[in-house]
Each structure stands twice: as structure tokens, then as C-alpha cells.
Design a protein around this motif. Structure first.
Motif, PDB file in Angstrom:
ATOM      1  N   LYS A  83       8.437  -1.893   5.899  1.00 17.08           N
ATOM      2  CA  LYS A  83       9.677  -1.230   6.297  1.00 17.08           C
ATOM      3  C   LYS A  83      10.409  -0.642   5.097  1.00 17.08           C
ATOM      4  CE  LYS A  83      10.665  -3.740  10.550  1.00 17.08           C
ATOM      5  NZ  LYS A  83      11.559  -4.707  11.231  1.00 17.08           N
ATOM      6  N   GLU A  84      10.424  -1.385   4.005  1.00 15.42           N
ATOM      7  CA  GLU A  84      11.167  -0.925   2.830  1.00 15.42           C
ATOM      8  C   GLU A  84      10.383   0.105   2.018  1.00 15.42           C
ATOM      9  OE1 GLU A  84      13.846  -1.814   3.445  1.00 15.42           O
ATOM     10  OE2 GLU A  84      13.995  -3.896   4.019  1.00 15.42           O
ATOM     11  N   ILE A  85       9.066  -0.102   1.883  1.00 15.90           N
ATOM     12  CA  ILE A  85       8.208   0.836   1.154  1.00 15.90           C
ATOM     13  C   ILE A  85       6.981   1.091   2.035  1.00 15.90           C
ATOM     14  CG2 ILE A  85       7.089   1.337  -1.055  1.00 15.90           C
ATOM     15  CD1 ILE A  85       8.577  -1.053  -2.239  1.00 15.90           C
ATOM     16  N   PRO A  86       7.082   2.004   2.988  1.00 16.15           N
ATOM     17  CA  PRO A  86       5.977   2.208   3.935  1.00 16.15           C
ATOM     18  C   PRO A  86       4.638   2.408   3.232  1.00 16.15           C
ATOM     19  CG  PRO A  86       7.895   3.473   4.590  1.00 16.15           C
ATOM     20  CD  PRO A  86       8.198   2.907   3.227  1.00 16.15           C
ATOM     21  N   LEU A  87       3.620   1.670   3.670  1.00 16.88           N
ATOM     22  CA  LEU A  87       2.300   1.730   3.045  1.00 16.88           C
ATOM     23  C   LEU A  87       1.597   3.043   3.368  1.00 16.88           C
ATOM     24  CD1 LEU A  87       2.940  -1.412   3.115  1.00 16.88           C
ATOM     25  CD2 LEU A  87       0.472  -1.714   3.124  1.00 16.88           C
ATOM     26  N   VAL A  88       0.935   3.603   2.377  1.00 22.28           N
ATOM     27  CA  VAL A  88       0.114   4.788   2.609  1.00 22.28           C
ATOM     28  C   VAL A  88      -1.069   4.426   3.509  1.00 22.28           C
ATOM     29  CG1 VAL A  88      -1.407   6.478   1.504  1.00 22.28           C
ATOM     30  CG2 VAL A  88       0.786   5.883   0.443  1.00 22.28           C
ATOM     31  N   ASN A  89      -1.618   3.237   3.276  1.00 20.29           N
ATOM     32  CA  ASN A  89      -2.723   2.742   4.102  1.00 20.29           C
ATOM     33  C   ASN A  89      -2.305   1.448   4.794  1.00 20.29           C
ATOM     34  OD1 ASN A  89      -4.596   4.789   3.247  1.00 20.29           O
ATOM     35  ND2 ASN A  89      -4.811   3.684   1.308  1.00 20.29           N
ATOM     36  N   PRO A  90      -1.557   1.555   5.909  1.00 22.08           N
ATOM     37  CA  PRO A  90      -1.109   0.332   6.606  1.00 22.08           C
ATOM     38  C   PRO A  90      -2.286  -0.474   7.127  1.00 22.08           C
ATOM     39  CG  PRO A  90      -0.672   2.291   7.925  1.00 22.08           C
ATOM     40  CD  PRO A  90      -1.110   2.777   6.586  1.00 22.08           C
ATOM     41  N   GLN A  91      -2.103  -1.798   7.151  1.00 21.51           N
ATOM     42  CA  GLN A  91      -3.159  -2.705   7.577  1.00 21.51           C
ATOM     43  C   GLN A  91      -3.082  -2.953   9.081  1.00 21.51           C
ATOM     44  OE1 GLN A  91      -5.442  -3.829   4.875  1.00 21.51           O
ATOM     45  NE2 GLN A  91      -4.318  -1.964   4.367  1.00 21.51           N
ATOM     46  N   GLU A  92      -4.229  -3.191   9.687  1.00 21.29           N
ATOM     47  CA  GLU A  92      -4.289  -3.385  11.137  1.00 21.29           C
ATOM     48  C   GLU A  92      -4.428  -4.851  11.513  1.00 21.29           C
ATOM     49  OE1 GLU A  92      -3.763  -1.033  13.284  1.00 21.29           O
ATOM     50  OE2 GLU A  92      -3.673   0.575  11.797  1.00 21.29           O
ATOM     51  N   SER A  93      -5.326  -5.571  10.872  1.00 17.06           N
ATOM     52  CA  SER A  93      -5.596  -6.950  11.269  1.00 17.06           C
ATOM     53  C   SER A  93      -4.556  -7.909  10.711  1.00 17.06           C
ATOM     54  CB  SER A  93      -6.984  -7.384  10.782  1.00 17.06           C
ATOM     55  OG  SER A  93      -7.004  -7.516   9.374  1.00 17.06           O
ATOM     56  N   THR A  94      -4.377  -9.022  11.396  1.00 22.56           N
ATOM     57  CA  THR A  94      -3.416 -10.046  10.961  1.00 22.56           C
ATOM     58  C   THR A  94      -3.774 -10.580   9.584  1.00 22.56           C
ATOM     59  OG1 THR A  94      -2.943 -10.695  13.238  1.00 22.56           O
ATOM     60  CG2 THR A  94      -2.451 -12.304  11.522  1.00 22.56           C
ATOM     61  N   SER A  95      -5.054 -10.848   9.355  1.00 22.83           N
ATOM     62  CA  SER A  95      -5.463 -11.417   8.069  1.00 22.83           C
ATOM     63  C   SER A  95      -5.259 -10.426   6.928  1.00 22.83           C
ATOM     64  CB  SER A  95      -6.923 -11.861   8.127  1.00 22.83           C
ATOM     65  OG  SER A  95      -7.772 -10.782   8.457  1.00 22.83           O
ATOM     66  N   ALA A  96      -5.476  -9.136   7.189  1.00 24.52           N
ATOM     67  CA  ALA A  96      -5.271  -8.123   6.148  1.00 24.52           C
ATOM     68  C   ALA A  96      -3.791  -7.998   5.795  1.00 24.52           C
ATOM     69  CB  ALA A  96      -5.824  -6.774   6.609  1.00 24.52           C
ATOM     70  N   LYS A  97      -2.933  -8.080   6.808  1.00 25.17           N
ATOM     71  CA  LYS A  97      -1.488  -8.057   6.562  1.00 25.17           C
ATOM     72  C   LYS A  97      -1.063  -9.292   5.770  1.00 25.17           C
ATOM     73  CE  LYS A  97      -0.358  -5.468  10.786  1.00 25.17           C
ATOM     74  NZ  LYS A  97       0.316  -5.539  12.107  1.00 25.17           N
ATOM     75  N   LEU A 114      -5.723  -3.931  -7.768  1.00 27.10           N
ATOM     76  CA  LEU A 114      -6.223  -2.623  -7.356  1.00 27.10           C
ATOM     77  C   LEU A 114      -6.063  -2.401  -5.864  1.00 27.10           C
ATOM     78  CD1 LEU A 114      -7.859   0.017  -7.627  1.00 27.10           C
ATOM     79  CD2 LEU A 114      -9.938  -1.393  -7.589  1.00 27.10           C
ATOM     80  N   GLU A 115      -6.514  -3.343  -5.038  1.00 24.50           N
ATOM     81  CA  GLU A 115      -6.499  -3.155  -3.592  1.00 24.50           C
ATOM     82  C   GLU A 115      -5.077  -3.134  -3.046  1.00 24.50           C
ATOM     83  OE1 GLU A 115      -8.923  -2.294  -1.632  1.00 24.50           O
ATOM     84  OE2 GLU A 115     -10.206  -2.229  -3.398  1.00 24.50           O
ATOM     85  N   PHE A 116      -4.201  -3.974  -3.578  1.00 19.14           N
ATOM     86  CA  PHE A 116      -2.810  -3.973  -3.124  1.00 19.14           C
ATOM     87  C   PHE A 116      -2.173  -2.607  -3.363  1.00 19.14           C
ATOM     88  CE2 PHE A 116       1.719  -4.514  -3.349  1.00 19.14           C
ATOM     89  CZ  PHE A 116       2.031  -5.526  -2.450  1.00 19.14           C
ATOM     90  N   ASN A 117      -2.319  -2.079  -4.577  1.00 20.60           N
ATOM     91  CA  ASN A 117      -1.709  -0.784  -4.910  1.00 20.60           C
ATOM     92  C   ASN A 117      -2.367   0.359  -4.147  1.00 20.60           C
ATOM     93  OD1 ASN A 117       0.426  -1.141  -7.109  1.00 20.60           O
ATOM     94  ND2 ASN A 117      -1.243  -2.388  -7.902  1.00 20.60           N
ATOM     95  N   ARG A 118      -3.649   0.225  -3.839  1.00 19.94           N
ATOM     96  CA  ARG A 118      -4.330   1.250  -3.047  1.00 19.94           C
ATOM     97  C   ARG A 118      -3.763   1.289  -1.630  1.00 19.94           C
ATOM     98  NH1 ARG A 118     -10.497   0.640  -3.559  1.00 19.94           N
ATOM     99  NH2 ARG A 118     -10.148   1.718  -5.548  1.00 19.94           N
ATOM    100  N   CYS A 119      -3.497   0.121  -1.053  1.00 18.64           N
ATOM    101  CA  CYS A 119      -2.897   0.067   0.286  1.00 18.64           C
ATOM    102  C   CYS A 119      -1.478   0.615   0.270  1.00 18.64           C
ATOM    103  CB  CYS A 119      -2.872  -1.373   0.806  1.00 18.64           C
ATOM    104  SG  CYS A 119      -4.493  -2.063   1.185  1.00 18.64           S
TER     105      CYS A 119
END
Length: 569
Positions: A23-37, A66-71
Motif C-alpha cells: 500500500k505504501e510502496i506499490p510493488l512493481v511485481n506484486p506477489q500472488e501466493s500467501t507464502s510469497a507474500k 536481489l529478489e526483494f528489490n526485484r519484486c
């Protein structure tokens, strides 16, 4: 031993952190699964609880993974085995993080040593000052760490290996010894059992029974007609272990003769839920407490400040012909002395002989306040005043004040989490919150709006010290707080969108944008940001002076005021 329910509770909590981030910094690549979130939220939750950094935007700035910043941003760089870097300039600690979030619970799988060894690549580049191959945020963090290590100050150097697995890697593992001996790096493994203790879930009422000699107990009444009594007592440290342990049956068993049954009990962290310090993972004061207990147990009473307990009710009755008293504590909390209690328990866990050889021979001063007839505000004042004598920051101390508690309650009705302590994710597990703002961040926001954006960053402690009444009482209307918070996060979102135009987000810029908005109420946030960027170019400052250093100058703030005045004339 961690259970599957601990795994699930942590997952749900981490998902909430992810949702607040998005909500505060919308992700460029939002996650779909619960575990990924949950995996992304896990980073934020752990950084908050270990580093005491409660603001989401500040947490994100620490993450190099790397993966966090990519998301989040759509791009990232090689993190060289370290997922976050936090430099604590107050305590002189360099904290590196290696995170591993498991998607599925396993009752048998623990942390692997390989995850820890991966971080050696980053550490090696720092120690030898070889930064070839490091880029972006990773290189900037490494450069900052090297600068600290090369300074004249003494720095702690720590690597936190953090996962949601059921068992942490042994801190004395041979490979970890190599990291410690080669790099002076303290490796701190954290797994699910320890994380379960961090999670702030309001506990069920905790009760205990005590038996004390008459000469070890003094009663206190606020006035002669008072219906309830409070007490000052002298308790053995072994009794502190018993009444704060996680076994209700043992807490009620006041006549234990064989102390060995207390050697393997654990602390019930629920007794510390209202403690001002919250959950403290490591503290420089703990070692002093342990040393006192071990070397001079009989003098511990004189060396320690004691413990403050509040209980919803206290029942007392005399026994043994009036030579002893039984106290029954109902629904009690430790407001002050949490570090003492934690350290006593940690010392007890070192060896089965500690309880009889040391803890039974040391005593602690304990104040037990009966709050049955008091309002909640009285409890908060007890906590605030009894903690004010210790080494606690102004920010932590003011988290107990009536103004901050009123703000938390008021903003809850506007679906805003006002985070006074670490781990706060709102009063409701099901409510969808709009924002989460840390108490210290809100203080900086108010200070900026009230005319001091130049001081909001580097005088944060003073906002909760000498400026406190000015900021939160004299110049503040609580009804304006939801709108102020909405505007602050709107500024953050606008800066995030304008990054494509080459506008770089910066904490001080947010504060100045808020301030300028009080002067030009008709301007859009985009216009305010563009004006500020033009001012930064126009302002006459040495080329080598960084943007942040320019912005903390009163001269810069006065320059903005002059430019705004020219536009109005």
C-alpha cells in the motif's frame, strides 16, 4: 520447541507486513501466493524486531536482497550473500542479515550452515576492501560499513542468520567459528522458537502465588481508606524464575523444595507484553546482570534496580502464625525490569546447577502495584516513571505517555496503525488497514509541519525530549492526525512515481514537502516536489556538500521561505 501453529501465526503476521508495504510502496511485481507474500513480509518483520526500525520505508532502505528489490522495483543487483545491512550509529553495531523463509513447515528440518557461508562473500569484500563487482545499494552499504570499521570508534560486527525453521544452526559450529575468528564477526542464529517469543499476541491473564517472610514484605496504601494494598518485597531470583515461567502449575506451586525442577523452565514472554522495551534480542546491559549474579549473588540486591509488577488484583493472607504471607497475583505484567528477568532466565538455562548455586542465593527488590481500582492511565504512568531512571531512549519512554496511547486509539478508528512498540500490526487480526506509521516517524512529520523540516531528521530524539510538549500537546490537534498521515504517504507515493523523471526520493525531501504544503495549500503534491527540486539546484552550496547536508541547514530552510515569499508578492 516450535509448533506448526507458530509457523502459521508468523506467516499471517508477515502477510500483513507485505500488504502494508504494497500500500505504501506499490510493488512493481506484486506477489500472488500467501507464502510469497509472507517471504517479503518476513524481511520487514524481522528487521523491525531486531533493529527497532518501525517505519516501512526505512526498513526497505536496509534491504539489499536481489529478489526483494526485484519484486519491489522491477530490478535488483547481486546481493553477495547478504540480504540486509543495518548500521546502528547509537550503539555502534553493524548488523548484517541472511534471511531464509521456508514455504512449508517441517518438524525436523533446521537451519543449514550453507546459508551462513554464503554471506562470507560480502564480509570478505568488506574486510579486504575489494568492492569490484559490487554495485548499487549493495556497494553503497559496503562502503558505509568500511568507513565505520576504519574509524577510531569500536564497532560490533554481527551477522544474523534468520529463518522460520524449527531449529537454529549451532552458534558454536566449526564453520561459524571460522567466520568469527577470521573476520571478528559474531554470528547470531535465529529460528522459529525464538521468533515465536517476539510475536506480540496479547497473552491470557498470567497468575502466580508467592510465600514471603514477614520481614521480606512491606505493604503500601495510597491512603488509609484505600481498599487495596500494594507491596514492596524481597524475592529470591529462583522465585523470579518460578513466578514468570511458562508453566501455570509451577507458578502456583509456592512450596517447591527441590529447586532442580526449575532448572529447565522457560520464561513466559507474555509477562513482558506491556514492557516499555518490548522484545530485546541483545543488550549491552545483560552481561553486567549475569556477572553480578555469578560473581556476587549475595550482593545482587544492592547492584540491581529491581523489578516493577502491576497486577489486576492481589490477594494476601497470613500463615504460620503470622510469620509468613501468601500473595496471589492475578493478571500481572512486568513493566520495568524486563532485562533483569530475561537475563535471570537465560543464566538459569546455562546449567542445571545455576538455580541452586546462584539464583537461590541472590535476591531482587520487587515492587508490586495493585491496579484494581486504577485507570489504565495510572498503569502507564507507573511504567513511564519507573523506567525514566534507566537507560531508555526518550522515544521508548514516551511510548507509554497518555498522548501516545490516545493517538493509537484514535487512529485505530481511521484504520491506521500507530506503532508505539515493535511488532504492532493493529488491534484487529481481520481489519484491512490503510497505513502503518511509527510513533517516532509521526513525531518527525509533525515537527516538519510545525515549521522545522531542517531539524526533523537529525534531532529525532529531541522531538521526544525537549520539544515533546510543543510537538504533541501545544501545537497539535489530534483530529488532524488522519489527514496528516494520509498526506505523508501521498507524498511518498508521488516520489515513487516521479523516480522515472529522475527525481530521487529522500527522507528529508518528504519533510520539506510537508512543510511547503502548509505554506502553499493550493499546490498539488507534484508541484510541491518540482518546486523543491528546483530549489535544491538553485541553492548556493559547495558542490561537495551532499543534498542531505544542505537540507539540514537552517539557511536552506530560510532560503525556501524567501522564495515562497517572492512568489506571493
Amino acid at each position: 520447541m516450535a509448533l506448526i501453529n507458530d509457523f502459521k501465526i508468523l506467516q499471517n503476521k508477515c502477510v500483513k507486513y507485505y500488504e502494508l508495504l504494497n500500500k505504501e510502496i506499490p510493488l512493481v511485481n506484486p506477489q500472488e501466493s500467501t507464502s510469497a507474500k509472507a517471504r517479503l513480509g518476513f524481511y520487514l518483520f524481522m528487521i523491525e524486531n531486531i533493529c527497532n526500525v518501525k517505519d516501512i520505508t526505512e526498513q526497505v532502505e536496509l534491504i539489499t536482497d536481489l529478489e526483494f528489490n526485484r519484486c519491489l522495483y522491477g530490478t535488483g543487483v547481486d546481493d553477495w550473500g547478504v540480504d540486509a545491512v543495518h548500521i546502528d550509529y547509537e550503539e555502534n553495531n553493524i548488523n548484517l542479515f541472511n534471511f531464509k523463509y521456508r514455504e512449508k513447515f517441517s518438524a525436523t528440518k533446521g537451519q543449514g550452515i550453507n546459508e551462513t557461508i554464503l554471506s562470507a562473500k560480502f564480509v570478505n569484500s568488506i574486510i579486504h576492501e575489494h568492492l569490484n563487482g559490487l554495485v548499487g545499494k549493495v556497494k553503497a552499504k559496503a562502503t558505509e560499513v568500511i568507513k565505520c570499521l576504519n574509524s577510531d570508534q569500536v564497532w560490533g560486527f554481527k551477522l544474523y542468520v534468520v529463518s522460520n525453521e524449527v531449529e537454529s544452526v549451532s552458534a558454536v559450529h566449526d564453520h561459524l567459528g571460522i567466520l568469527r575468528d577470521s573476520y571478528g564477526l559474531e554470528v547470531i542464529p535465529i529460528a522459529l522458537p525464538y521468533i515465536a517469543q517476539m510475536m506480540s499476541i496479547r497473552p491470557s491473564p498470567i497468575n502466580a502465588k508467592l510465600v514471603l517472610d514477614v520481614d521480606a514484605l512491606m505493604s503500601y496504601e495510597e491512603h488509609q481508606l484505600a481498599s487495596s494494598k500494594s507491596y514492596i518485597a524481597r524475592l529470591r531470583s529462583s522465585e523470579i524464575v518460578r513466578v514468570t515461567c511458562n508453566n501455570p502449575a509451577i507458578r502456583d506451586k509456592y512450596d517447591i523444595e527441590d529447586l532442580s525442577s526449575l532448572s529447565d523452565v522457560k520464561l513466559d514472554f507474555g509477562v513482558l507484553f506491556d514492557n516499555v522495551r518490548g522484545f530485546v534480542l541483545r543488550s549491552k546491559y545483560n552481561s553486567n546482570i549475569t556477572t553480578s549474579l555469578k560473581e556476587e549473588p549475595s550482593k545482587f540486591f544492592m547492584y540491581n534496580n529491581g523489578i516493577t509488577i502491576v497486577a489486576k488484583s492481589i490477594k494476601s493472607r497470613s500463615i504460620n502464625g503470622g510469620k509468613k504471607f501468601i500473595l496471589e497475583l492475578c493478571d500481572f505484567q512486568i513493566l520495568n525490569g524486563g532485562q533483569t528477568v530475561r537475563t535471570i532466565h537465560n543464566f538459569n538455562s546455562d546449567d542445571s546447577s545455576v538455580i541452586s548455586d546462584y539464583l537461590s542465593k541472590s535476591e531482587v527488590l520487587v515492587r508490586i502495584f495493585n491496579t484494581s481500582s486504577d485507570e489504565k492511565n495510572s498503569v502507564n504512568k507507573i511504567a513511564e516513571y519507573t523506567n525514566s531512571q534507566n537507560a531508555i531512549s526518550n522515544i521508548d519512554l514516551k511510548s507509554l505517555s497518555s498522548e501516545q496511547i490516545a493517538l493509537e486509539q484514535y487512529l485505530e478508528d481511521f484504520d491506521i496503525i500507530y506503532s508505539r512498540k515493535m511488532g504492532d500490526i493493529g488491534h484487529s487480526e481481520t481489519k484491512e488497514y490503510k497505513h502503518k506509521i511509527a510513533m517516532d516517524k509521526f513525531g518527525q512529520v509533525l515537527f516538519s509541519i510545525q515549521g522545522f523540516p531542517d531539524k526533523a531528521s537529525n534531532e529525532k530524539q529531541h522531538i521526544f525530549g525537549k520539544y515533546y510538549l510543543q510537538v504533541f500537546v501545544e501545537n497539535f490537534d489530534i483530529s488532524s492526525s488522519p489527514e496528516i498521515i494520509d498526506r505523508y504517504y501521498s507524498i511518498l507515493r508521488e516520489y515513487s512515481l516521479m523516480k522515472e523523471e529522475g527525481v530521487q526520493p529522500l527522507e528529508l525531501k518528504y519533510y520539506y514537502a510537508l512543510y511547503i504544503g502548509t505554506k502553499q495549500v493550493t499546490w498539488s503534491i507534484g508541484n510541491i516536489i518540482r518546486f523543491l527540486e528546483e530549489i535544491l539546484i538553485k541553492y548556493d552550496a559547495p558542490s561537495e556538500m551532499s543534498i542531505p547536508r544542505r537540507m539540514i541547514q537552517l539557511k536552506f530552510k530560510n532560503f525556501i521561505d524567501d522564495e515562497l515569499t517572492k512568489m506571493d508578492t
